[in-house]
Design a protein around this motif. Structure first.
Motif, PDB file in Angstrom:
ATOM      1  N   TYR A 196       0.837  -1.197   0.000  1.00 27.29           N
ATOM      2  CA  TYR A 196       0.000   0.000   0.000  1.00 27.29           C
ATOM      3  C   TYR A 196       0.875   1.252   0.000  1.00 27.29           C
ATOM      4  O   TYR A 196       2.079   1.208   0.308  1.00 27.29           O
ATOM      5  CB  TYR A 196      -0.955  -0.004   1.202  1.00 27.29           C
ATOM      6  N   LYS A 197       0.270   2.361  -0.340  1.00 31.53           N
ATOM      7  CA  LYS A 197       0.982   3.637  -0.420  1.00 31.53           C
ATOM      8  C   LYS A 197       1.582   3.994   0.940  1.00 31.53           C
ATOM      9  O   LYS A 197       0.939   3.859   1.968  1.00 31.53           O
ATOM     10  CB  LYS A 197       0.019   4.741  -0.878  1.00 31.53           C
ATOM     11  N   ASP A 198       2.823   4.422   0.928  1.00 30.46           N
ATOM     12  CA  ASP A 198       3.540   4.852   2.137  1.00 30.46           C
ATOM     13  C   ASP A 198       3.772   3.726   3.138  1.00 30.46           C
ATOM     14  O   ASP A 198       3.928   3.981   4.332  1.00 30.46           O
ATOM     15  CB  ASP A 198       2.805   6.019   2.830  1.00 30.46           C
ATOM     16  N   ALA A 199       3.801   2.493   2.654  1.00 36.66           N
ATOM     17  CA  ALA A 199       4.154   1.380   3.549  1.00 36.66           C
ATOM     18  C   ALA A 199       5.609   1.477   3.965  1.00 36.66           C
ATOM     19  O   ALA A 199       6.003   0.956   5.006  1.00 36.66           O
ATOM     20  CB  ALA A 199       3.898   0.043   2.853  1.00 36.66           C
ATOM     21  N   LYS A 246       7.597 -13.682  -8.481  1.00 37.18           N
ATOM     22  CA  LYS A 246       6.307 -14.360  -8.588  1.00 37.18           C
ATOM     23  C   LYS A 246       5.199 -13.550  -7.920  1.00 37.18           C
ATOM     24  O   LYS A 246       4.056 -13.526  -8.388  1.00 37.18           O
ATOM     25  CB  LYS A 246       6.388 -15.755  -7.949  1.00 37.18           C
ATOM     26  N   LEU A 247       5.536 -12.871  -6.826  1.00 40.98           N
ATOM     27  CA  LEU A 247       4.578 -12.000  -6.152  1.00 40.98           C
ATOM     28  C   LEU A 247       4.084 -10.932  -7.112  1.00 40.98           C
ATOM     29  O   LEU A 247       2.885 -10.614  -7.161  1.00 40.98           O
ATOM     30  CB  LEU A 247       5.231 -11.348  -4.925  1.00 40.98           C
ATOM     31  N   GLY A 248       4.993 -10.351  -7.903  1.00 41.54           N
ATOM     32  CA  GLY A 248       4.613  -9.338  -8.887  1.00 41.54           C
ATOM     33  C   GLY A 248       3.665  -9.866  -9.945  1.00 41.54           C
ATOM     34  O   GLY A 248       2.818  -9.135 -10.457  1.00 41.54           O
ATOM     35  N   GLU A 249       3.772 -11.168 -10.248  1.00 44.89           N
ATOM     36  CA  GLU A 249       2.869 -11.771 -11.230  1.00 44.89           C
ATOM     37  C   GLU A 249       1.468 -11.964 -10.648  1.00 44.89           C
ATOM     38  O   GLU A 249       0.471 -11.901 -11.365  1.00 44.89           O
ATOM     39  CB  GLU A 249       3.437 -13.120 -11.682  1.00 44.89           C
ATOM     40  N   VAL A 250       1.391 -12.217  -9.346  1.00 40.58           N
ATOM     41  CA  VAL A 250       0.085 -12.404  -8.696  1.00 40.58           C
ATOM     42  C   VAL A 250      -0.596 -11.055  -8.463  1.00 40.58           C
ATOM     43  O   VAL A 250      -1.775 -10.874  -8.759  1.00 40.58           O
ATOM     44  CB  VAL A 250       0.248 -13.161  -7.354  1.00 40.58           C
ATOM     45  N   ARG A 251       0.179 -10.100  -7.949  1.00 37.61           N
ATOM     46  CA  ARG A 251      -0.381  -8.762  -7.684  1.00 37.61           C
ATOM     47  C   ARG A 251      -0.137  -7.882  -8.910  1.00 37.61           C
ATOM     48  O   ARG A 251       0.696  -6.987  -8.900  1.00 37.61           O
ATOM     49  CB  ARG A 251       0.298  -8.146  -6.453  1.00 37.61           C
ATOM     50  N   ASP A 252      -0.900  -8.124  -9.944  1.00 35.99           N
ATOM     51  CA  ASP A 252      -0.661  -7.428 -11.205  1.00 35.99           C
ATOM     52  C   ASP A 252      -1.752  -6.419 -11.554  1.00 35.99           C
ATOM     53  O   ASP A 252      -1.827  -5.931 -12.662  1.00 35.99           O
ATOM     54  CB  ASP A 252      -0.520  -8.439 -12.345  1.00 35.99           C
ATOM     55  N   ASN A 254      -2.545  -3.088 -10.252  1.00 40.09           N
ATOM     56  CA  ASN A 254      -2.246  -1.943  -9.389  1.00 40.09           C
ATOM     57  C   ASN A 254      -2.016  -2.387  -7.951  1.00 40.09           C
ATOM     58  O   ASN A 254      -2.521  -1.779  -6.998  1.00 40.09           O
ATOM     59  CB  ASN A 254      -3.377  -0.901  -9.436  1.00 40.09           C
ATOM     60  N   ASN A 255      -1.254  -3.463  -7.804  1.00 42.98           N
ATOM     61  CA  ASN A 255      -0.897  -4.054  -6.506  1.00 42.98           C
ATOM     62  C   ASN A 255      -2.005  -4.899  -5.886  1.00 42.98           C
ATOM     63  O   ASN A 255      -1.790  -5.526  -4.853  1.00 42.98           O
ATOM     64  CB  ASN A 255      -0.432  -2.988  -5.498  1.00 42.98           C
TER      65      ASN A 255
END
Length: 387
Positions: A196-199, A246-252, A254-255
């Motif tokens: 999330y933003k500003d995490a 792989k995380l980037g492939e799942v959260r594709d 806008n996160n």
């Protein structure tokens, strides 16, 4: 009178016990209540994130944790609902669990001769259901959903996952320090990392500029120059880099794993989010250049926790869809904290479904008793609509 639609309960991470079924007595490998530390090394996964690392180890799901879920299950059954529990191997990617959920729902459809269900998720169960919706077309989603209640959902992750992978102990697992080495093999833990933003806040502007939560080279707390003889460290870095990719492939989206804001208004009216409040919750990681041998140093202590969430999932994550889905915050009350700590432990996030006000909201939403103003209020109050 039409029979009430059945409920599929999807528990959170470590909400399902795990057994090694390749032994004659089905050895318990993990229980969130009773830790079996002599067996936890069996939980390691191979690089594919699916297969157990032990040649003779076959880990499968068992029953769900009684303390967290039995009260809610019994409550719903007392109200005339049939409850079906979708326990799953919470080590694996939520996309893998979603595929199992799809098979499970097909079986229930054939068994019950019905097409739609109510869904009740707790914590990471929201990501499993999000992943399932990602597998379906819009008409299929409309057909399968009667109502959905997301409780304490980490739509955009939690810093507890980061804490667990980097340091070891966290509220998420509250386990041994050695567990972080095992948890680093679990795709699901990475899928709980905060996006999330500003995490993250940054001491160095160049670090912030190059930061990418899915790229190990720009992101992870790591040794800058690894001795080529340290094959164990190199292997660890390669595994983490692979998991983040792989995380980037799942959260594709806008996160998001699934962006509910893009769904039709009619579909979104079938959904509700219940989040927790009034419990101190860490919400930010400070990344600083502190140690010469480290590329980045993750400082979890700089930012004070905010007392506006459930203790594990920060507001920025749980209320991510407040503009498109009705989102209610149930604030923990002092007397409940005292009582819970004496009987089951004062963990607002883990035992959220045991709360009477939460149960009332779920019952009314399922029964479509939402006509009156502030229909969600009940004895004890401290419930607010998040806008």
């Amino acid at each position: 009178m039409a029979r009430k639609k059945p409920i599929i309960l999807i528990p959170g991470i470590q909400g399902t016990k795990l057994f090694n079924v390749n032994e004659k007595d089905f050895t318990t490998v993990w229980s969130g209540v009773k830790k079996f530390f002599s067996n936890i090394h069996m939980l390691r996964l191979q690089k594919n994130g699916i297969s157990d690392i032990g040649a003779e180890t076959i880990i499968e799901r068992a029953d769900v944790e009684n303390l967290a879920y039995s009260e809610m299950i019994n409550y719903l059954k007392s109200k005339g609902y049939r409850v079906f529990i979708f326990g799953y191997d919470w080590r694996k990617s939520n996309m893998e669990s979603a595929k199992d959920l799809e098979v499970y729902i097909h079986k229930l459809r054939d068994k019950l001769n019905i097409s739609s269900f109510n869904f009740l998720t707790h914590s990471m169960g929201a990501l499993v259901l999000s992943s399932y919706f990602k597998l379906l077309s819009e008409p299929e989603r409309d057909k399968v959903v009667n109502r959905v209640i997301f409780t304490v959902p980490p739509f955009l992750g939690s810093i507890e996952a980061s804490f667990n992978l980097v340091v070891g102990k966290s509220r998420l697992f509250n386990s041994s320090d050695d567990f972080r080495k095992i948890a680093r093999t679990f795709p699901a833990v990475y899928e709980l990392l905060p996006v999330y933003k500003d995490a993250y806040s940054f001491e160095d502007s160049n670090t912030e500029k190059n930061f990418d939560p899915y790229d190990f080279a720009t992101f992870w707390q790591q040794v800058q120059k690894v001795d080529p003889k340290r094959t164990d460290t190199i292997a660890k870095h390669q595994l983490i880099a692979h998991r983040l990719e792989k995380l980037g492939e799942v959260r594709d989206q806008n996160n998001f794993i699934f962006d509910f804001s893009t769904c039709s208004l009619n579909f979104r009216k079938k959904l509700i989010v219940l989040c927790g409040g009034n419990s101190e919750t860490k919400h930010k990681i400070h990344i600083q250049k502190k140690e010469e041998h480290l590329k980045n140093f993750f400082n979890y202590e700089t930012h004070d926790p905010l007392k506006n969430a459930d203790g594990t999932v920060p507001d920025q994550s749980a209320t991510a869809f407040k503009s498109s889905i009705l989102t209610l915050k149930v604030n923990q009350r002092g007397i409940e904290t005292w009582v819970d700590s004496r009987f089951i432990g004062a963990d607002w996030h883990a035992f959220f479904l045991n709360n009477g006000r939460v149960q009332n909201i779920i019952k009314r939403f399922l029964n479509d008793e939402t006509e009156r103003k502030k229909w969600y209020d009940s004895a004890g109050g401290k419930i607010e609509k998040v806008v």
